[in-house]
Design a protein around this motif. Structure first.
Motif, PDB file in Angstrom:
ATOM      1  N   PRO A  36       0.217  -1.151  -0.428  1.00  0.00           N
ATOM      2  CA  PRO A  36      -0.091  -0.048   0.058  1.00  0.00           C
ATOM      3  C   PRO A  36       0.708   1.076  -0.232  1.00  0.00           C
ATOM      4  O   PRO A  36       2.135   1.027   0.077  1.00  0.00           O
ATOM      5  N   ALA A  37       0.363   2.062  -0.145  1.00  0.00           N
ATOM      6  CA  ALA A  37       0.771   3.651   0.332  1.00  0.00           C
ATOM      7  C   ALA A  37       1.921   4.188   1.520  1.00  0.00           C
ATOM      8  O   ALA A  37       1.010   3.275   2.383  1.00  0.00           O
ATOM      9  N   PRO A  38       2.825   4.336   1.320  1.00  0.00           N
ATOM     10  CA  PRO A  38       3.762   4.389   2.512  1.00  0.00           C
ATOM     11  C   PRO A  38       2.533   5.288   3.371  1.00  0.00           C
ATOM     12  O   PRO A  38       1.705   6.242   2.963  1.00  0.00           O
ATOM     13  N   SER A  39       3.038   5.463   4.829  1.00  0.00           N
ATOM     14  CA  SER A  39       2.362   6.778   5.882  1.00  0.00           C
ATOM     15  C   SER A  39       2.995   7.517   5.753  1.00  0.00           C
ATOM     16  O   SER A  39       4.490   8.017   4.964  1.00  0.00           O
ATOM     17  N   ARG A  40       2.113   8.184   6.667  1.00  0.00           N
ATOM     18  CA  ARG A  40       2.635  10.319   6.527  1.00  0.00           C
ATOM     19  C   ARG A  40       3.575  10.523   6.859  1.00  0.00           C
ATOM     20  O   ARG A  40       4.458  10.863   6.426  1.00  0.00           O
ATOM     21  N   THR A  41       4.320   9.653   7.622  1.00  0.00           N
ATOM     22  CA  THR A  41       5.864  10.337   8.452  1.00  0.00           C
ATOM     23  C   THR A  41       6.583   9.484   7.361  1.00  0.00           C
ATOM     24  O   THR A  41       7.699  10.797   6.509  1.00  0.00           O
ATOM     25  N   HIS A  42       6.832   8.973   6.125  1.00  0.00           N
ATOM     26  CA  HIS A  42       7.584   8.205   5.522  1.00  0.00           C
ATOM     27  C   HIS A  42       7.560   9.143   4.470  1.00  0.00           C
ATOM     28  O   HIS A  42       8.374   9.713   3.678  1.00  0.00           O
ATOM     29  N   GLN A  43       6.410  10.394   3.486  1.00  0.00           N
ATOM     30  CA  GLN A  43       6.043  11.419   3.226  1.00  0.00           C
ATOM     31  C   GLN A  43       6.600  12.698   3.664  1.00  0.00           C
ATOM     32  O   GLN A  43       7.054  13.075   2.506  1.00  0.00           O
ATOM     33  N   GLN A  44       6.041  12.444   4.904  1.00  0.00           N
ATOM     34  CA  GLN A  44       6.720  13.329   4.847  1.00  0.00           C
ATOM     35  C   GLN A  44       8.659  13.921   4.941  1.00  0.00           C
ATOM     36  O   GLN A  44       9.875  15.060   4.868  1.00  0.00           O
ATOM     37  N   ILE A  45       9.141  13.135   6.048  1.00  0.00           N
ATOM     38  CA  ILE A  45      10.374  12.859   5.594  1.00  0.00           C
ATOM     39  C   ILE A  45      11.169  13.315   4.080  1.00  0.00           C
ATOM     40  O   ILE A  45      11.939  13.951   3.633  1.00  0.00           O
ATOM     41  N   LEU A  46      10.441  12.156   2.628  1.00  0.00           N
ATOM     42  CA  LEU A  46      10.496  12.407   1.433  1.00  0.00           C
ATOM     43  C   LEU A  46      11.019  13.606   1.028  1.00  0.00           C
ATOM     44  O   LEU A  46      11.626  14.212  -0.123  1.00  0.00           O
TER      45      LEU A  46
END
Length: 190
Positions: A36-46
């Protein structure tokens, strides 16, 4: 075409015919589902890392890309069972490797942000693939531990440069003078 099945082998042409809305990687022709889609924390770091890299790239030949972005590491001779990855973030300083559909060849830097579901694959399988195909530098970001492990390719294999936390500013080999501010990357997410 029906969606691919994991553990079957697919060619480059088959991969290119799959629907755009699906996210897959091919490792020696074997399909790996990216959902599934990455987590919110993953996306914030990215987003933070992409932003810092993008700001540093002015007046350079380098470009930064975030997933989904196809990187075909294998050459045409391996099109029957190619290796195509979609790193979370990559840095390319050789414009000749960039093509309409993505990138052909090894990036100067690859960043993978691990999750409980991807950690083993990123640390073992992708590590070995990136090493074999000569990725210049490989960063493994662990959001839970707030650590970035950095490996540099010495021409034969990866050498570990170290592990860095929120108080550090690691250098990027492909961008002399640039340091990534990890205090910004790992800022408290509330």
């Amino acid at each position: 075409m029906a969606l691919p099945k994991e553990y079957e082998r697919y060619s480059w042409d088959e991969y290119r015919s799959w629907p755009e809305g699906e996210r897959w990687e091919l490792i020696e022709g074997v399909a790996w589902d990216m959902s599934p889609a990455p987590s919110r924390t993953h996306q914030q770091i990215l987003v933070d890392m992409v932003s810092q890299f993008y700001s540093a790239l002015k007046d350079t030949e380098c470009e930064v890309f975030a997933a989904p972005f196809d990187v075909k590491l294998s050459d045409e001779a391996e099109d029957a069972a190619p290796t195509v990855v979609q790193p979370d973030l990559l840095l390319c300083c050789d414009g000749e490797k960039l093509v309409d559909w993505g990138m052909q060849g090894a990036p100067d830097l690859v960043v993978e942000i691990v999750s409980p579901a991807t950690g083993r694959k990123d640390r073992k399988q992708k590590f070995e693939i990136y090493q074999r195909f000569g990725v210049g530098e490989y960063w493994i970001v662990d959001p839970e531990e707030q650590v970035v492990e950095i490996y540099h390719h010495n021409g034969e294999r990866f050498e570990r440069l170290g592990a860095y936390g929120p108080e550090d500013r690691p250098k990027v080999t492909a961008l002399p003078g640039f340091e990534l501010d990890l205090s910004q990357t790992f800022r408290s997410k509330t």
